[in-house]
Scaffold this active site. Structure first.
Site, PDB file in Angstrom:
ATOM      1  N   GLY A 103       0.838  -1.246  -0.200  1.00 22.34           N
ATOM      2  CA  GLY A 103       0.172   0.007  -0.009  1.00 22.34           C
ATOM      3  C   GLY A 103       0.988   1.194  -0.017  1.00 22.34           C
ATOM      4  N   CYS A 104       0.410   2.226  -0.493  1.00 21.86           N
ATOM      5  CA  CYS A 104       0.908   3.521  -0.444  1.00 21.86           C
ATOM      6  C   CYS A 104       1.584   4.197   0.935  1.00 21.86           C
ATOM      7  CB  CYS A 104       0.178   4.734  -1.329  1.00 21.86           C
ATOM      8  SG  CYS A 104      -1.372   4.989  -0.650  1.00 21.86           S
ATOM      9  N   TYR A 105       0.477   4.431   1.638  1.00 23.15           N
ATOM     10  CA  TYR A 105       0.906   4.765   3.153  1.00 23.15           C
ATOM     11  C   TYR A 105       2.064   3.927   3.818  1.00 23.15           C
ATOM     12  CZ  TYR A 105      -3.092   7.922   3.186  1.00 23.15           C
ATOM     13  OH  TYR A 105      -4.108   9.235   2.920  1.00 23.15           O
TER      14      TYR A 105
END
Lengths: 334, 334, 334, 334
Positions: free
Chosen positions: D145-147
Site C-alpha cells: 500500500g502507498c501509506y
C-alpha cells in the site's frame, strides 16, 4: 415571516440558496425532500435544523410556502413546477426547463421533449436588470443560466446602443469553476481530472447559447461561444471580443454601461483598462464589467465576471423572489 | 559528450533545462553562476551535483561549452549574448531580447532600448517547425515566447492556406499557468492571489503580440489577443476564433494541419470536435491542436495547448540546440 | 456609531477585519495609513470608500477611535501600541508582540528584543473562551496566534480534566493555508512552490509553541508540534494525538468538551468518529472539534479546525473588541 | 523484448504503469481488457497504440506475457490472480488482496472474505528494500500500500535499531493526494469537495495499518495512524513522531538510516533539520526522509515523502517486476 421551499437543497445551488436565505431578514427556508440520492455533509452536533417536509402539494399548502425554488435537473423541474404552482406557491426554477418561449427551442438544445409546454407562455425570464417589471408580476420565473447572465449583462447594452459591428461577429470565451456542473460525481469533475488542467467543452454548441441570443438580440451566426472548465470551485469569467463602428474611445464604451446600470445595485463597472477578476465577486451577487478599446482599429474587449452560484444561480433566484414577493430587491444579498 | 552551459538555472525555465538535459543522451549540463539572488531548493544528501562555474567567457572556453542557454531576463541576455558568442559558444536565448529583426520593435513592446542591436540581423527565430534550416546554421537562436509558440503553430498554416477571412479579424484568447511569470516572488503570483481565481492581463497589448504577427503573417489590426492567468503551475491553452471563407468542413481544416505537420514529431492533431486539454501536454514538448468548424456560418474555433516550460521554453530550446549541434532533433525530448 | 481604526488594512488579516466590520451593526472602520509599501486591489468605480487618515495619535483623537486594530508585524506593533493607547484608544494587537507576560519569552522565540516591555503586565491574552472577564476590562488585548487558538481550544479542557497521560507526550500535527504567512510576496508562498505540494516547517520549534504551553498548561517537553503548509488559501486543521488514562469512551471525551463549551457561541462539537473539515469553518469564526478514542489501548485523536483569518485572526479580534467595548460578543460574527 | 500485461490500465495506477513501461528499455506493455466501465482519455490522432487483448488465460499464453500487473480492486485481484498464475505468468498485484499471510487479517480490515486464500502462503510482500531476495524468486508479489511504503521505509530501521521508546507510542500523521482513492468518481473525490479543503479520514482504523505493523514490527496498541486527504493530485507526506531513549543527536538518527539505505537506489536522505516536500518526489520512484531530534527531551520527528502513484504503486510494481524477471532493479525508473 415568509416561508420559501427549496427542492434540491443538497446540490450546490440548493445549498447556496440555504446559505443566503439563512441571512435573509424576512424569508425562512423550508427543505422539501424530493429524492434522497445525494449524500449530506457531516454536521456538528446541535447544528441549525431547518424544517424538512416531503416535496408534495400538501406540504406546500400546510407549510404556507409563498415561493418554491426548484434547484433540480430540468426534467424534475418540468414535473414539479405545475404541481407547486397548482398548490398555490410561486416558483423560481433554476434549471433550463423554462428559459425559452417555445418547446422547440428547448428540444433542440436540451435534446429531449418538453413535458410542461403549457407553462412556457406565462414564464418570465428572471434577469432583473432587463425584466424587472414582468418578474414582479410573475407566478413562474425561470432563473437564467450562469453563462448567459454574465454574457447578457455585458452584451445587451452594447447591442442595444448599436456600437457593435455585427458583420464581423462577436466572440464570447467563457471560463467557469467546477460547481457549475453540479454536485453529482462524474469523471469530468473529479479532482484529479480538473486540477492543474483547463479543458474546452461545448465548443460552438453550448446549450446556454440560445439564452444569450434571446436576451442580447444577437443572431446565432454572429456569436462564437466556447466554454472552458477552470480548476476552481466557483466563479465565471467571460472575455468578449468584437469590433466597433462609431465608437471613439473606451470612455464612450463605459458610458454606455454607466447609463444602463447607474441605478443597478448588482452591476459594478471598472475604469477603462482595469478588469475585475473572479475573486472580486466571490460569494457575492455582483457582476463586474471592465473594458478595453483600441480606437485606431476598432477592436474592443469586455471582461465580465460573476459568482456562478450567486448571481449565476442562487443569488439571482433570491433577487427574483424578492421582486415576486414585493420585498426590497437587494434584501439578503448585500 | 557535448557540454551545454545554463545561465539562470535557478529560474523555472533554467531548472526545466536542467531536468531535460539530465535525460539527454549526448549533452551534459554545466551551471553558469551569474547572479546568486535566488534561493535554491533543499536537496537530499548526495544529490547529483552538476559542474558549476562562474558565467565568464573564460569558463565557456575552459569548460568547452558548445552552447550556452540564457534563461535570463532580456537585459541580462543582451549583456551576455555577445560575450558568450565571442567566447566561441553558440547561444540559445530564452528571453525576448532577440526575437525581432529590428531594435525599434523591441523598444516599442519592451519599453527599453536594445543594447545589442548588432546581433539582431544574424539571429534566427527558433521555431523549428517553420525555421528549421536556418536554425541548423545559426550561431544565435532566439527561443520563441510561450504564447506565440502555441499561437503560431495554430495560425501559420491557416493564414498561409488563405482560409481565414481576415477582414473579420482573429481572436486569440490565451490562458497560462503561473510559471510563465518566472520564479521571482511578486504579489501577482502569490498563492493566495492566484488560487480560486482567474485574471485577465495585457488585454490587447501583450508584448508577445508582435511575435505572432511576425510569424503568422497577420496584421496587428486583425488580431485581438488577451492573456489570462490560470491557477495552475504550468501549461497554456489558447482558444482561437475566426471566420472562414472557402472552407467546407472541419475535415478540410484538419487536412491543412495534417499536410503541414505530417512529419513533425511534436505537433499532435485531434479529430474534429475533440480537443486537447492542458494535461495532455504536461511535461512534454508536444503541441496539441483541435478544431471545430460550423460550415453553415463559417465560424471556426481552434484550441491549441503546450507546456509553457517545455515547448514554450526549455524543451524548444533543446530542440533548437539539437538542430544547431547536428544532434537528432528529438533527442532527449521524447 | 463606534469607530475602529485598522492599521495594516492591506494585509490579509487587515482586509479580513475590514470585510467583517463592514457587516458589523455598531462599529465603523477607519483606515489608518501607516506604510504604503503594499499594493491595493483593483476596485470598481464608485466602490465603497472608507475614511482613511494617517496613523497618528492626533488622528486617533480627531476620529474618536474607540479601538485600534494593529494588523502589523510585531516590531510595528511594539512601536504603535504605546502611542495608540496614549491617544486614548483601546488596542487589539494581532501580532505576536504582546502574547507573553515576560520579555524574555518573546526574545527567545521571536529572536529580537522587546521594545515595549512595560505593557506586558497589563496585556490580556485574547482567547475569550478562557479569558473573557479580563478581556472585558482590558486596554490592550493580544490576539492569539492562529495555531494556538485551535490547539488550546482542543487541549485546555482535556488537560484541565486530567484525562491526558502526559508522561507519554502529546503530538499536535498542524496544517495551515498560505494566508497565515501574510501578504508579503516570498518564494515560499509563491503559487508554483505551493500548488500540488505539502511542506513541513518549524518542526519542533515553531514560535507558536509557547502560546500553547502558556494556555493549556502543558510542559514544553511534553509537546511535539509540527507545522505544514497546505496548498489552500485559508484554514487550519490540527490533528492532536495523546494517550489517556481513566477515560472509558469517546462519549466521555466529548462530554468534557460539552461541559466546557455548552454556552460558547463559536465552538462546535461533532459526534464521536465524525470530524470537521477545513471547509466547515470557511469564512466563519467557528472552531470545530471532533474526537476518536480507542478504549482498549487508550489512544485518542482530536481534530480541530478554524479559519486562520477569522477565529485565527480578524474574527477573534472583533470578538475581543466586542467584549472590550461592551457590545454583544457575537455581533458581526454570525 | 519481454511483454507485461496490465489489467486496469484505465485507472490511475494502471495508467502510471503504462507511462513508466513506455520508457522501459526491455519490457513492452500489453493492455488486458477486463471491464470496460471506465472512460478513456481523448487521444490525438495517430497516438501510440498498445496491443490490447481480452484478459483471459489464453491471451496470457498467446501474448507470451512474462508478468501480469493487476491494477484492480481487491475482489477482482482475488479472482484474476489464480488464473493468470495458472496461465504461466508471474503476477504483481497492486490491490490489498494478498498483503497478509492469513485470510483472517484480510477479513478483519477489508470487511470481506478472502476468495483465494491458498495463494497467501507463497505470496511475497513487494517492498524491495526489505524483501529483495524473496521477491526475486516469487511467482506472486503483493505490491505494498502507498501509506505503508512510506511509513515502513521510515520506521523499520528505527524499530530494528531499538532507538524508539515504544512505551510512549508512535504517531504517524499521513496526508495523501486524491489519486490514492482511484479514478472511480465519488463525491469525496469531486473537485469542489476537495479544493481548498483538508479532511481527516479512517482515524485510527485505516486498513493500511496492519501492513505497517507487519513490516515495522510495531504493535497495534503502539501506533496511532490518521490519514488526511490533501487537495493535490499525487503525493504522500507522513509526519512521524516518537520519543527516543539512548539517542544522543539527530546525526545519530540519520546514521541509522544511512547504514540501512546506503546502497538503496530509491531512498534519499536529508541533512538533520532539512525536510523533503512532496514536490521533491513528484513523478519519481524515490522516497525522501528527513529528521529532527531534540536531545534534551528525546522528542523525534521524521518526515517521509513518496509519489503515491510511483513508489506507492506503479513504480514499485515495476521495481518488483524487474527483480522477478532478473532485470536490473532500477531499469525504467531513473
Amino acid at each position: 415571516m415568509t416561508r420559501a421551499g427549496i427542492v434540491g437543497f443538497r446540490g450546490y445551488s440548493g445549498a447556496e440558496l440555504l446559505r443566503l436565505l439563512d441571512h435573509h431578514p424576512s424569508v425562512k427556508p423550508v427543505l422539501l425532500e424530493h429524492r434522497q440520492d445525494s449524500e449530506e455533509r457531516t454536521q456538528p452536533i446541535q447544528s441549525k435544523q431547518y424544517p424538512r417536509v416531503p416535496c408534495t402539494p400538501e406540504a406546500v399548502k400546510s407549510e404556507q410556502l409563498a415561493v418554491v425554488f426548484l434547484a433540480t435537473p430540468a426534467d424534475v423541474s418540468m414535473e414539479l413546477a405545475p404541481a407547486m404552482l397548482h398548490a398555490g406557491a410561486k416558483v423560481v426554477d433554476l434549471s433550463g426547463a423554462f428559459r425559452f418561449r417555445d418547446a422547440a427551442t428547448y428540444s433542440r438544445w436540451y435534446h429531449e421533449d418538453h413535458t410542461a409546454p403549457d407553462l412556457l407562455a406565462e414564464t418570465v425570464y428572471g434577469l432583473p436588470e432587463f425584466c424587472r417589471e414582468r418578474i414582479r408580476g410573475a407566478r413562474l420565473v425561470s432563473n437564467p443560466g450562469c453563462y448567459p447572465t454574465a454574457a447578457n449583462l455585458a452584451l445587451q447594452p452594447l447591442v442595444a446602443s448599436g456600437v457593435i459591428d455585427r458583420t464581423t461577429g462577436i466572440v464570447c470565451d467563457a471560463k467557469s469553476g467546477v460547481s457549475g456542473a453540479g454536485r453529482k460525481p462524474s469523471l469530468k469533475t473529479s479532482f484529479c481530472e480538473v486540477t492543474e488542467n483547463l479543458t474546452a467543452y461545448s465548443v460552438l454548441d453550448h446549450r446556454h447559447v440560445p439564452e444569450i441570443l434571446m436576451v442580447s438580440g444577437i443572431e446565432e451566426a454572429e456569436l462564437s461561444f466556447t466554454a472552458q472548465l477552470l480548476p476552481i470551485h466557483r466563479g465565471i469569467l467571460e472575455t468578449i471580443y468584437f469590433r466597433s463602428h462609431g465608437l471613439s474611445s473606451a470612455a464612450e464604451l463605459l458610458e454606455i454601461y454607466s447609463r444602463c446600470y447607474e441605478k443597478e445595485p448588482f452591476v459594478r463597472l471598472y475604469a477603462p483598462g482595469a478588469f475585475p477578476d473572479i475573486r472580486s465577486v466571490d460569494h457575492t451577487n455582483f457582476c463586474g464589467i471592465g473594458v478595453k478599446f483600441d480606437a485606431a482599429t476598432g477592436r474592443a474587449v469586455v471582461v465580465t465576471v460573476i459568482d456562478n452560484l450567486v448571481k449565476g444561480a442562487a443569488g439571482q433566484a433570491i433577487q427574483n423572489m424578492n421582486l415576486m414577493l414585493g420585498i426590497p430587491e437587494t434584501e439578503g444579498l448585500l
